[in-house]
Design a protein around this motif. Sequence first.
Motif, short mmCIF file in Angstrom:
data_model
loop_
_atom_site.label_atom_id
_atom_site.label_comp_id
_atom_site.label_asym_id
_atom_site.label_seq_id
_atom_site.Cartn_x
_atom_site.Cartn_y
_atom_site.Cartn_z
N GLU A 188 0.83 -1.21 0.00
CA GLU A 188 0.00 0.00 0.00
C GLU A 188 0.87 1.26 0.00
OE1 GLU A 188 -0.57 -2.66 1.93
OE2 GLU A 188 -2.44 -3.31 1.02
N GLU A 215 2.64 1.62 -3.40
CA GLU A 215 1.75 2.19 -4.42
C GLU A 215 1.87 3.71 -4.47
OE1 GLU A 215 -0.51 0.88 -6.58
OE2 GLU A 215 -0.32 -1.23 -6.05
N ARG A 216 2.27 4.31 -3.34
CA ARG A 216 2.27 5.78 -3.24
C ARG A 216 3.65 6.40 -3.40
NH1 ARG A 216 -1.26 7.71 1.77
NH2 ARG A 216 -0.99 9.69 0.65
#
Lengths: 308, 360
Positions: free
Chosen positions: A75, A78-79
């Motif tokens: 997660e 992803e950023r």
Amino acid sequence: MEKVIEVRDLRKKYGNFEAVKGIDIDVFKGEVFGFLGPNGAGKTTTLEILEGLRKPTSGTIKMFGEEIKGDVIPEIKERIGVVLQQTSFLDHLKVKEILELFASFFKKSISIEKALEMVELKEKVNAYPENLSGGQRQRLAIAVALINDPDLIFMDEPTTGLDPQSRESIWVLVEKLKSNGKTIFLTTHYMEEAQRLCDRITIIDHGKVVETDSPEHLILKYGGESKIDFSCTPTPPTEKVEELERELQGKIHKLDDHCRIVTKDLTQTLEKIVLWSKKNNVSLTDVFFIEPTLEDVFLNLTGRELRD
Amino acid sequence: MKSGNTLLLKSFYMFVRDGKATLMMFVSPLAFMLILGFVIAGISGGTQNVSVRLAFHLSKNLQPFEKALEQEARNAGFSAVFVKDEKTIKRLVSSAKMQMGISLTSTSMTFFYNQAFGQYNNYLRILQKFVSQAVKKRISGIPTYVEAQPVKINRGVNLTVISFIVPGAMAIAILTACVLSTATAFSNYRSNNTLKRLKVTPLSGNTFAFSIAVHRFWSSVVSSILTILAAEAIFSTIYSINWLLLLLITSTAAIMSIGLGTIFSVVFRDMWTTLNFSTILLTVMMLFSNVFYPFSIMPNYMRIIAHTMPVTYFTQGLRYALGISPMYMSEFLLVNAIFAFAGVMLVIIGGRIMFYFERR
């Protein structure tokens, strides 16, 4: 302000050698954060810990408010976008295919065209990376880092080894990313790069944070005095130079073919020099003003030069 | 799933555009087989008709059938010699005057063969066929313990060294191509920071490892089929090919080899160390296995070593699939199951460790 990265007491040991000695970092949303230090200062080690490529010996890291324990979770990945110090792409793939491949790794991605447009590589869409110049390859590396439209971009010495023109184009690109609201964590040992691009800078040396502030404040606080270099025609006799020294209340350093005076008040000192030259019928030639830089800041803070 | 499919397609491009990798996978097994084939054919003088001589000892109650057996042997193109006892058979076989000896009673049949004689498996088959036919046609009163199994083998068969060597050469070539190609690919990706770059994305190590492995897998299977066809065309090898079994053993052995290559690249992080180790290991495997010579002529210590080498089982499986060596089907399937399982596990473990090690 929202913290994107929060690091506390980060340490990294290799055997008995401690490369990172308990550093604290805060990076805020939308800023270009510079990590400035000479080679071997611990910049890349710290950066790679944040990227998930190295295990810290101790300390806590929070990214987007999430504490990173062990591997960086997907997660978070992803950023983030990463530009490594040395990027190599998968062999035998064209520029477009590399971007398509990396785009497939993420849930969210921008179009290949947009990524190439941002780095001005549209005309190289079908080229192989080995046929690109150093600057173009670095821009491709940045395009790869941007393909998932990251909120945070890590750049490890992105302009090292590039010619001035390529360097300039990368700087323009970083400025564009900043204006788009991206948070950028940049390591560099180029003071002009840090000075131009960074909102805040952490100076690191021997694995320790020496100081953190904006480039302007750092220069103001630690840059020291400005300098004026000048030459005279004809060369004035020694007693006239001593007169000027008395007038300026400072020492004039005789260098090869010119003189140097160190001053806190650039304008007032210059006025005095001009008056002195008129009074003594001496023409001033080659007058240069030297403002303090981050190099001076580093020198004053650490006692050694940045490129040592 | 999206990343898996894209990676599979892109790694296909990478593979087919990489001249060295395709050359290694497609051409090297063929080249290896051809070079070895011509060398062996040159040494052995090509194919030749082998005269098969059999020594018989019949128990008293079977001696009336001696003539019938002799006639049957002659019809089959073999010569049969009848001796008075088993001791004579042993002497004749050990001195290589006879290729095989048979001691027949109404309740038992004992075969004698010389372990130093490499092609005994073929003779066993010939013998089995001949005896079975003889039993069927001429001999009455012998119990049915002699099982008649049809064996596809020609009379006065062409027994060539090359037929024996080709599967071994093929096994070692496929193993070499898969191990080296996989190991060098992953080592190269590590040394040029590609793995590092991939590690900072959400891509998993397994997905990456499998995408690289897949293309090496199918190419090695295609390559092995081409090699067999080329061997048949060029060296007139006589194989009774079971294509299904051939595909099975080639596929599972390729998976296992790719798994080994993956693990080597993980253990020896530097490319040259990986290459050197792989080359040394493959050479040892080649020399201490049944690739070039059968178990029957190996000294005991070498047999033990050979049985620890995966290439031994690969070669054995290949020879079985080509119809030139006996093997139990259950044993064949077990070998394939182990190869496939070990290969997949090694790729999974290797893929994980590969990415794990990128975080130092």
